[in-house]
Design a protein around this motif. Sequence first.
Motif, PDB file in Angstrom:
ATOM      1  N   GLU A  39      54.505  34.020  18.990  1.00  0.00           N
ATOM      2  CA  GLU A  39      55.621  33.881  17.280  1.00  0.00           C
ATOM      3  C   GLU A  39      56.052  32.690  16.827  1.00  0.00           C
ATOM      4  OE1 GLU A  39      58.526  36.933  17.662  1.00  0.00           O
ATOM      5  OE2 GLU A  39      56.948  38.276  18.074  1.00  0.00           O
ATOM      6  N   SER A  40      56.414  31.657  17.810  1.00  0.00           N
ATOM      7  CA  SER A  40      57.722  30.371  16.979  1.00  0.00           C
ATOM      8  C   SER A  40      57.998  29.456  18.152  1.00  0.00           C
ATOM      9  CB  SER A  40      58.794  30.655  16.703  1.00  0.00           C
ATOM     10  OG  SER A  40      59.281  31.712  16.931  1.00  0.00           O
ATOM     11  N   THR A  41      57.872  28.685  18.374  1.00  0.00           N
ATOM     12  CA  THR A  41      59.144  28.011  18.937  1.00  0.00           C
ATOM     13  C   THR A  41      59.888  28.900  20.415  1.00  0.00           C
ATOM     14  OG1 THR A  41      60.647  26.758  17.525  1.00  0.00           O
ATOM     15  CG2 THR A  41      58.434  25.577  18.246  1.00  0.00           C
ATOM     16  N   VAL A  42      60.313  28.781  21.180  1.00  0.00           N
ATOM     17  CA  VAL A  42      61.344  29.518  21.991  1.00  0.00           C
ATOM     18  C   VAL A  42      61.967  28.495  22.515  1.00  0.00           C
ATOM     19  CG1 VAL A  42      61.118  31.314  23.910  1.00  0.00           C
ATOM     20  CG2 VAL A  42      59.131  30.202  22.553  1.00  0.00           C
ATOM     21  N   LYS A  43      63.663  28.953  22.465  1.00  0.00           N
ATOM     22  CA  LYS A  43      64.919  28.163  22.235  1.00  0.00           C
ATOM     23  C   LYS A  43      65.511  28.820  24.731  1.00  0.00           C
ATOM     24  CE  LYS A  43      68.149  30.426  20.389  1.00  0.00           C
ATOM     25  NZ  LYS A  43      69.421  30.276  19.365  1.00  0.00           N
ATOM     26  N   GLY A  44      66.152  27.770  25.028  1.00  0.00           N
ATOM     27  CA  GLY A  44      66.494  28.689  26.405  1.00  0.00           C
ATOM     28  C   GLY A  44      65.592  28.648  27.320  1.00  0.00           C
ATOM     29  N   ILE A  45      64.050  28.508  27.133  1.00  0.00           N
ATOM     30  CA  ILE A  45      63.307  28.629  28.172  1.00  0.00           C
ATOM     31  C   ILE A  45      63.142  27.541  29.890  1.00  0.00           C
ATOM     32  CG2 ILE A  45      60.366  28.554  29.150  1.00  0.00           C
ATOM     33  CD1 ILE A  45      61.338  30.800  27.767  1.00  0.00           C
TER      34      ILE A  45
END
Length: 264
Positions: A39-45
């Motif tokens: 879906e999109s870029t992912v934060k908190g990975i």
Amino acid sequence: MKTPCYNLHIKSLVKYLILFLLPTCIFSQTITGKVYDNESTVKGIKVYNISQKTLTYTNNEGDFAISAVINDTLLFESLFHHTKMVKLKQTDFEDVAVFELTKSVNTLGEVLISDDVVDFNPLEYTQNAENALERDMKNNMQLYIPKSSYSNGMNFVKIAQMIGKLFKKKDKGKPIEYITHKHLDSLFKKDDLFNLKLIKEDLNIPEKYALLFLDYCETKNLNKDLISEENKVILLDSMVNFSKDFLKITETFEASKDSLSLKN
């Protein structure tokens, strides 16, 4: 006049210094990357360098930077994505490396949609979501254990077992002592990992909200056992998840404050 023996000694010393400094150059590389899902870029990975045992997280734009060298193995982990392990190649260091994760679908509860408009309460919404997540983790523990574990880093199977023990203690009716602001304040003053730098740089929380964030964590009724050394990884994961909702609340607050300022 310098003797040939003297010159030979100088050359040997230079070669020694080159050999001594070379590993430092090799092992001081940093890889920068960006993490996406479908879906999109992912934060908190969570980005963990298994080879060097270093840890970081992606920021709000999905970007991260971590110390690494060629052939190091990076592990990407998120509660809502399948775990991924990547062995680094030379090309990964030549530009921003892109890594794609696959979402994992775990049903936390049925969502009902109606035409009625109600006021949104972020604290109540967060608490309800966490209660649903807790029930799902308790009933489907196997869904939250990564597909692979490794011997040189954290043992995720053991972590899952520890979480299970915490739930069992709760079920037996044994009184639970919850983490308070006093406990967290003491931890962040003494611990090497849990400190102001973690809040500012890894959780992306402004320094002015640091103490308020600890108050927010207190409202989550965390088991005091999580402060123990063997459970700190679980506590860290919990705080990472809390920080996401906390940042949304502060962003809403700042936006409303700005809106009031404009009206005045």
